[in-house]
Motif scaffolding. Structure first.
Motif, PDB file in Angstrom:
ATOM      1  N   GLY A   1       0.791  -1.228   0.000  1.00 54.37           N
ATOM      2  CA  GLY A   1       0.000   0.000   0.000  1.00 54.37           C
ATOM      3  C   GLY A   1       0.819   1.271   0.000  1.00 54.37           C
ATOM      4  O   GLY A   1       0.271   2.369   0.139  1.00 54.37           O
ATOM      5  N   ARG A   2       2.134   1.152  -0.153  1.00 53.91           N
ATOM      6  CA  ARG A   2       3.004   2.333  -0.123  1.00 53.91           C
ATOM      7  C   ARG A   2       3.067   2.987  -1.502  1.00 53.91           C
ATOM      8  O   ARG A   2       3.200   2.292  -2.515  1.00 53.91           O
ATOM      9  CB  ARG A   2       4.408   1.933   0.347  1.00 53.91           C
ATOM     10  N   ARG A   3       3.005   4.295  -1.517  1.00 51.01           N
ATOM     11  CA  ARG A   3       3.079   5.067  -2.760  1.00 51.01           C
ATOM     12  C   ARG A   3       4.453   4.872  -3.402  1.00 51.01           C
ATOM     13  O   ARG A   3       5.489   4.975  -2.756  1.00 51.01           O
ATOM     14  CB  ARG A   3       2.843   6.543  -2.428  1.00 51.01           C
ATOM     15  N   LYS A   4       4.460   4.596  -4.708  1.00 48.01           N
ATOM     16  CA  LYS A   4       5.725   4.426  -5.426  1.00 48.01           C
ATOM     17  C   LYS A   4       6.235   5.778  -5.917  1.00 48.01           C
ATOM     18  O   LYS A   4       5.443   6.693  -6.194  1.00 48.01           O
ATOM     19  CB  LYS A   4       5.550   3.453  -6.594  1.00 48.01           C
ATOM     20  N   GLU A   5       7.528   5.886  -6.021  1.00 51.64           N
ATOM     21  CA  GLU A   5       8.139   7.172  -6.355  1.00 51.64           C
ATOM     22  C   GLU A   5       8.704   7.204  -7.768  1.00 51.64           C
ATOM     23  O   GLU A   5       9.364   8.168  -8.145  1.00 51.64           O
ATOM     24  CB  GLU A   5       9.244   7.495  -5.337  1.00 51.64           C
ATOM     25  N   TYR A   6       8.475   6.171  -8.543  1.00 49.79           N
ATOM     26  CA  TYR A   6       8.943   6.162  -9.934  1.00 49.79           C
ATOM     27  C   TYR A   6       7.887   5.481 -10.805  1.00 49.79           C
ATOM     28  O   TYR A   6       7.003   4.768 -10.321  1.00 49.79           O
ATOM     29  CB  TYR A   6      10.289   5.451 -10.077  1.00 49.79           C
ATOM     30  N   GLY A   7       7.969   5.736 -12.121  1.00 45.17           N
ATOM     31  CA  GLY A   7       7.005   5.180 -13.073  1.00 45.17           C
ATOM     32  C   GLY A   7       7.585   3.988 -13.817  1.00 45.17           C
ATOM     33  O   GLY A   7       8.333   3.191 -13.270  1.00 45.17           O
TER      34      GLY A   7
END
Length: 542
Positions: free
Chosen positions: A126-132
């Protein structure tokens, strides 16, 4: 006095001989110098004196320049797909935990408007990712209307994406956003693809009378045995076979292939490509939206589709099973009359062979000509003598994947076929490359595309009114052996083709976008898709 005159004559003769020798030497050196300069040009074209006026010469693109162009494209792609190592599956993108928000939501939308969604990707914790870098596929559809279109995805490279749908039709519209592969899977596929040439192994059959010998063949063969090299000297493309004992290399007659049990993915990476982790719906809980006609002003009449038009994203939409381009209009075309007097060359894989089969099934006056070959990959020719229609399909050169044995007696690269074509206003060439290249390092495909591009440029120099069309790859089965055949590989090739062919005046049939809009997920799409692809061709040429 007489002696002096004799000495003078002798001296004059010696000077004359010396001068003649100097002139001969200089002339010979100059001839060798100019021959050295002109040699690549004469090798670059296969001129035949009987074939009409010579083509204008263009500068030779050397193998070194081609290699530099390959490196340039590879660098772009490497920047697009950076390494994404992951310590655990839980740190990769999760469709279930990612969040989609409709921007400026309404109860009802109007046709012609754009609907924007914001996607925030999260991992399995559930952690927001910081790259695409996730491989996503957006599609809108209305099954009852036989309507569909792709959506445009913009990656902000920070874990957020803008997904934009153009609302082409009215009614109930369903939205879909698939996570085909997480960014970690994309990175793993890219690294693995460019590591090895042996995911597919080829077996060549050498024949001498009734005696046959099979040996291993490949684009790259790591073998201490003596090898046969099948080299296209002009474009530096090579295929190898282990040389059989007491048989010449020229005795190679047939080929087949099979997948090799090899993987360049780690065990952890392979878990990303289990069926349950491929093509997962992100918008599972989203309800259909309602689109009305509203009071929007009439859309300006679009120009007829023609060669050289720029493709848009999306390039069109399907409505009532019919393709409607965004940037131009398609008109109904009577196939027999459109093709009257035309010489049509279809070159490439089995997805363009589908066109050949469609023509033969739907033009009742078209008669197949027996070229005395056998097998599914045989060269095909069909003619209508009354209307002077000539349509032929020819397979592309190695690599050509096929479990059934096929003849290679007349196999050749598309660039060489194009170099032999005279061209003209009634000549149409359609090229389709991609599916057979997916299991191999991307430089193999880029080199082939560049060589075809060079051949097309030469053709358009000598016959500028020749019509050339590129059919992009189709999407294919989503769960079929992702390491070899994932649509991610096809998408990268699709981007490379667009980059390579953007500078010449050709037609493009965006089969990639069309097959997403139709939602086919089949390497050989249904007849309705083929019919609409061919309708674009007919509008281009008539």
């Amino acid at each position: 006095m007489k002696t002096n005159m004799t000495n003078q004559k002798t001296l004059l003769v010696l000077l004359f001989i010396l001068a003649s020798w100097i002139i001969f030497t200089v002339f010979k050196s100059c001839t060798q110098f100019w021959t050295a300069l002109m040699l690549p040009v004469s090798l670059h074209y296969n001129f035949k004196k009987s074939s009409g006026p010579e083509a204008p010469l263009s500068p030779v693109i050397s193998p070194v320049k081609t290699d530099l162009r390959i490196k340039e494209i590879m660098k772009k792609l490497d920047e697009l797909i950076p390494p994404r190592p992951f310590p655990h599956m839980n740190t990769t993108t999760s469709a279930a935990h990612s969040k989609v928000t409709v921007l400026n939501p309404r109860d009802t939308y109007c046709t012609g408007e754009q609907l924007d969604l914001l996607l925030e990707v999260r991992d399995h914790m559930g952690r927001r990712k910081e790259y695409g870098g996730d491989f996503l596929r957006a599609r809108m559809s209305s099954a009852a209307l036989k309507a569909g279109a792709s959506g445009e995805v913009t990656d902000f490279n920070n874990g957020t994406y803008l997904v934009r749908f153009t609302l082409f039709w009215e009614g109930q519209v369903s939205l879909s956003l698939l996570l085909i592969h997480p960014s970690e899977g994309v990175s793993a596929l890219w690294r693995a693809r460019n590591q090895g040439y042996d995911r597919v192994i080829f077996t060549g059959q050498f024949s001498a009378g009734t005696y046959h010998v099979n040996t291993d063949c490949a684009l790259v063969l790591n073998s201490s045995a003596k090898l046969c090299q099948y080299l296209d000297a002009q474009d530096q493309e090579t295929f190898y076979c282990v040389k059989p004992q007491q048989m010449p290399c020229a005795a190679l007659t047939h080929m087949h292939s099979k997948n090799k049990e090899v993987s360049y993915l780690s065990k952890q990476e392979r878990s990303l490509f289990q069926r349950s982790n491929v093509g997962v719906e992100i918008m599972e809980s989203f309800k259909a939206i309602h689109v009305s006609k509203c009071n929007i002003q009439a859309v300006p009449r679009k120009k007829k589709c023609k060669l050289g038009m720029r493709s848009t994203v999306p390039s069109g939409h399907v409505w009532e099973d019919t393709w409607n381009p965004v940037s131009c209009s398609l008109t109904p075309t009577e196939m027999k009359e459109c093709l009257r007097g035309k010489l049509i060359y279809l070159m490439g894989d089995s997805t363009i062979r589908q066109w050949m089969e469609y023509f033969k099934e739907n033009i009742n006056t078209l008669k197949s000509v027996d070229l005395h070959e056998s097998g599914k990959l045989q060269h095909q020719l069909a003619v209508d003598l009354d209307r002077n229609i000539n349509i032929q399909w020819q397979k592309h050169g190695y690599p050509l994947i096929g479990s059934l044995t096929y003849s290679v007696k007349e196999i050749e690269y598309i660039a060489r076929v194009i170099d032999r074509i005279g061209g003209g206003k009634n000549t149409v060439i359609v090229i389709s490359l991609g599916q057979h290249f997916r299991p191999f390092p991307i430089d193999v495909f880029i080199r082939r595309a560049l060589n075809v591009h060079k051949a097309v440029r030469r053709l358009l120099l000598r016959s500028p009114d020749t019509m050339v069309i590129i059919k992009a790859e189709n999407t294919r089965e989503m769960y079929s052996d992702p390491e070899r055949f994932s649509d991610f590989h096809g998408y990268i090739q699709y981007l490379a083709m667009k980059d390579i062919f953007q500078d010449i005046n050709i037609g493009v049939i965006d089969a990639w976008d069309m097959t997403i809009a139709y939602g086919t997920h089949e390497v050989h799409p249904p007849q309705s898709v083929v019919r609409n692809q061919i309708n674009i061709l007919l509008n281009y040429i008539c």
